[in-house]
Design an enzyme around this catalytic site. Structure first.
Site, PDB file in Angstrom:
ATOM      1  CG  HIS A  39     -68.626 -45.442  -7.795  1.00 47.01           C
ATOM      2  ND1 HIS A  39     -67.564 -45.368  -6.923  1.00 47.01           N
ATOM      3  CD2 HIS A  39     -69.071 -44.169  -7.942  1.00 47.01           C
ATOM      4  CE1 HIS A  39     -67.386 -44.108  -6.551  1.00 47.01           C
ATOM      5  NE2 HIS A  39     -68.279 -43.354  -7.158  1.00 47.01           N
ATOM      6  CG  ASP A  67     -67.411 -41.343  -4.378  1.00 45.63           C
ATOM      7  OD1 ASP A  67     -67.137 -40.861  -5.484  1.00 45.63           O
ATOM      8  OD2 ASP A  67     -68.466 -41.965  -4.143  1.00 45.63           O
ATOM      9  CG  HIS A 123     -66.912 -39.332  -8.941  1.00 46.73           C
ATOM     10  ND1 HIS A 123     -67.606 -40.491  -8.666  1.00 46.73           N
ATOM     11  CD2 HIS A 123     -66.506 -39.442 -10.235  1.00 46.73           C
ATOM     12  CE1 HIS A 123     -67.620 -41.265  -9.746  1.00 46.73           C
ATOM     13  NE2 HIS A 123     -66.961 -40.647 -10.716  1.00 46.73           N
ATOM     14  CD  GLU A 138     -70.862 -36.858  -7.707  1.00 51.39           C
ATOM     15  OE1 GLU A 138     -69.982 -37.739  -7.658  1.00 51.39           O
ATOM     16  OE2 GLU A 138     -72.071 -37.118  -7.801  1.00 51.39           O
TER      17      GLU A 138
HETATM   18 ZN   LIG Z   1     -68.376 -41.325  -6.947  1.00 47.85          ZN
END
Ligand SMILES: [Zn+2]
Length: 183
Positions: A97, A104, A164, A161
């Site tokens: 990021h 996300d 992500h 995740e």
């Molecule tokens: Zn992320």
């Protein structure tokens, strides 16, 4: 030369839905760490994401963004709130990021309702892993749609995740502390 500038994604396309959780207190840190809810990405990452969104829109869906580029100073702030865990990347190394290469996100339907992905955003447990197979067929199908569409545009997932994704060509970009102006 490669264009590594940052763009506000809404200047490229107004088709995204923004729900930038870290610009609110509705996140796992319970603190607002951004001054305003804007989504900036490296230009090529943003363009690729826009193309993926166009394909999804044709199918009746749309991308909702929870987090985009995160300035290094914000990463430091988050690390200060929650140091030494797996949930916040150490600013010494920086996260994707901080490179403007990660997003996300989730999908919404034509009415703007989020698709069921099995867990909420920032749920840290096995149920958020891509390999977790005990979700309903609907959840598995929703995740598959997201993953397969983004893969076509060169976004890779990470194992733990479901929300992500990282744009492959920018993964090696430098971490940045570029900050945008808030109105
Ligand atoms: Zn992320």
């Amino acid at each position: 030369m490669k264009d590594t500038s940052f763009v506000n994604i809404l200047t490229l396309s107004s088709d995204f839905i923004l729900d930038l959780k870290y610009a609110t207190e509705d996140n796992f840190l319970k603190q607002k760490v951004y001054d305003c809810p804007d989504c900036y990405l490296r230009k090529n990452t943003a363009i690729a994401l826009m193309k993926a969104n166009q394909e999804l829109i044709k199918k009746g869906f749309r991308i909702k963004l929870f987090d985009c580029y995160r300035p290094l100073d914000v990463q430091k702030k988050m690390w200060k709130i929650l140091p030494g865990t797996n949930y916040v990347a150490n600013p010494k190394k920086g996260s994707k990021h901080n490179r403007g290469a990660a997003v996300d996100l989730t999908l919404v339907d034509s009415l703007g309702n989020e698709l069921n992905m099995g867990t909420k955003f920032d749920f840290f447990g096995p149920e958020a892993h891509h390999s977790y197979s005990k979700h309903s067929p609907e959840v598995l199908q929703n995740r598959k749609l997201l993953k397969e569409t983004l893969a076509k545009y060169n976004f890779k997932s990470i194992y733990n995740e479901w929300w992500h994704y990282e744009y492959r060509p920018e993964i090696q970009s430098n971490v940045s502390n570029f900050k945008w102006k808030c109105d």
